[in-house]
Enzyme design. Structure first.
Site, PDB file in Angstrom:
ATOM      1  N   LYS A 199       0.839  -1.213   0.000  1.00 12.21           N
ATOM      2  CA  LYS A 199       0.000   0.000   0.000  1.00 12.21           C
ATOM      3  C   LYS A 199       0.875   1.265   0.000  1.00 12.21           C
ATOM      4  CE  LYS A 199      -3.521  -2.734  -0.049  1.00 12.21           C
ATOM      5  NZ  LYS A 199      -4.439  -3.166   0.977  1.00 12.21           N
TER       6      LYS A 199
HETATM    7  C1  LIG Z   1      -5.383  -4.201   1.496  1.00 14.50           C
HETATM    8  C2  LIG Z   1      -6.860  -4.076   1.513  1.00 14.50           C
HETATM    9  C3  LIG Z   1      -7.630  -4.398   2.636  1.00 14.50           C
HETATM   10  C4  LIG Z   1      -7.075  -5.090   3.843  1.00 14.50           C
HETATM   11  O1  LIG Z   1      -5.979  -4.507   4.410  1.00 14.50           O
HETATM   12  P1  LIG Z   1      -5.009  -5.396   5.324  1.00 14.50           P
HETATM   13  O2  LIG Z   1      -4.121  -4.351   5.951  1.00 14.50           O
HETATM   14  O3  LIG Z   1      -4.271  -6.316   4.424  1.00 14.50           O
HETATM   15  O4  LIG Z   1      -5.834  -6.103   6.314  1.00 14.50           O
HETATM   16  C5  LIG Z   1      -8.986  -4.147   2.594  1.00 14.50           C
HETATM   17  N1  LIG Z   1      -9.578  -3.635   1.508  1.00 14.50           N
HETATM   18  C6  LIG Z   1      -8.878  -3.340   0.404  1.00 14.50           C
HETATM   19  C7  LIG Z   1      -9.599  -2.766  -0.769  1.00 14.50           C
HETATM   20  C8  LIG Z   1      -7.506  -3.568   0.363  1.00 14.50           C
HETATM   21  O5  LIG Z   1      -6.819  -3.314  -0.747  1.00 14.50           O
END
Ligand SMILES: *Cc1c(COP(=O)(O)O)cnc(C)c1O
Length: 400
Positions: A199
């Protein structure tokens, strides 16, 4: 750079790259590492001052009144569903084109995710479809800023207000983005973020929920700490042993070690979003000459944060499927991916909720055609050119 008649790597030719270029990855520097080491030498490893400092800086960065740091983006989504009091049987509208965690958070609270189709041009939740799926049991809408493109928040907010629903934004893709000059993080009742390494910024694992509603923030703070009203750091300061568990919560806390990294990463966010946007512009320009490759539309009123760069293949112009283009690009050393398998098609959802193909035809058709190309701030000029070259090479070889 024109289409080449070079032999594809998948057919024994020379790959564009030797080592695979991932679709996304973190960028840590010495400053980040030093920040983490400082916490390791300090008194507080968790529930200490770095957590509060990261929350304050993050809230300031997105312009929200409150920010609640948690252990993952999924925990932030779960906390948001708890905060708005989703109860067994409540319906929550979610887009079909998202990561499973968006819908899973509804199920954690024994709610029912109602899968809604997306706009074919942006793959964002289609507000017209949202309205058609509202029932007397509907409690909330979750908007997912797919790929980093903020949803149509004015329209979604108007629908939420008309039907007295909560609007939750899953902004795990869109940190640093904006809609009509308003930052992502302030556009819904609660907005959730993830700090997974792919991210925009990372804490290893981690997440955040932002809101302007202090009651919702209090509920999320209690929820992340077993349902207990005060945290250890506060009790230490007050010199008190007393606490009360007022509801069933979880341990969704994040550590000071992680938050020190998050604080250090956050300083680079705006430069990194700009870099992602620059890379996307390069791709857009390159693929404008390739009719079989169609980038998703970007609406004029948004600043796209480009967590992902997704293209749709025009399969009518190709002799092969998306799967074969995917395999050929991997063979060239380009770490392409597919985001996402529509959530309602996963076996769990079919079994538990009886969802099946045909429920969200736009998302299902898009799923056959989409491919995610590498995009991350640390990509160099050569990396960007390799991606553009490999796409032209592979697509050129497979034209009808
Ligand atoms: C990455 C992601 C999540 C979950 O995040 P985590 O930190 O991996 O639990 C939820 N929704 C979307 C759209 C994502 O891309």
């Amino acid at each position: 750079m024109t289409a080449t008649s070079e032999k594809l790597a998948i057919e024994g030719g020379k790959p564009v790259r030797q080592a695979i270029l991932p679709y996304g990855t973190q960028w840590l520097d010495e400053e980040d590492i030093t920040a983490v080491i400082e916490v390791l030498r300090s008194r507080w490893l968790t529930t200490g001052p770095k957590v509060a400092e990261f929350e304050r800086s993050f809230a300031k960065s997105v312009g929200s009144r409150e920010a609640v740091a948690v252990s993952s983006g999924t925990a932030a989504l779960h906390a948001s569903m708890y905060a708005i009091d989703i109860k067994p049987g409540d319906e929550v509208i979610v887009p079909a084109m998202t990561f499973a965690a968006t819908a899973n958070a509804v199920v954690f609270q024994q709610g029912i995710p109602i899968f809604v189709d997306v706009d074919p041009k942006t793959l964002l939740i289609d507000p017209g479809q949202v309205e058609m799926h509202i029932s007397p049991k509907t409690r909330a809408i979750v908007a997912v800023d797919y790929a980093g493109h903020p949803c149509d928040y004015d329209t979604l907010r108007a629908i939420a207000e008309r039907y007295r629903l909560y609007l939750i934004a899953d902004a795990c893709h869109s940190l640093g983005g904006a809609y009509k000059s308003k930052s992502v993080g302030t556009l819904a009742d609660i907005t959730t973020f993830s700090f997974h390494p792919v991210k925009h910024i990372t804490t290893g694992e981690g997440g955040m929920a932002t809101t302007n509603d202090s009651e919702l923030a209090i509920r999320m703070r209690i929820f992340r700490n077993h349902g207990i009203t005060t945290e250890y750091h506060q009790r230490e300061q007050q010199g008190s042993w007393f606490y009360e568990m007022v509801d069933l919560g979880y341990n969704y806390r994040i550590t000071d070690i992680q938050c020190a990294l998050g604080l250090s990463q956050l300083r680079k966010l705006s430069a990194w979003v700009k870099r992602r946007q620059e890379i996307a512009q390069r791709y857009n320009a390159a693929f404008a000459e390739v009719p079989a490759v169609r980038p998703l539309d970007v609406r004029a009123e948004v600043s796209h944060a480009y967590h992902l760069y997704v293209v749709r293949l025009d399969l009518t112009r190709l002799q092969v499927t998306r799967g074969q283009v995917f395999a050929a690009l991997r063979a060239e050393g380009i770490g392409v991916n597919v985001h996402y398998i529509p959530v309602h098609l996963h076996p769990f959802y079919r079994k538990r909720f009886g969802t099946c193909p045909g429920l969200c035809p736009v998302a299902e058709a898009a799923y056959q055609e989409i491919i995610t190309l590498p995009i991350f701030p640390r990509m160099g000029e050569k990396d960007i050119e390799d991606v553009m070259y490999a796409v032209k090479k592979v697509v050129g070889a497979y034209l009808r």
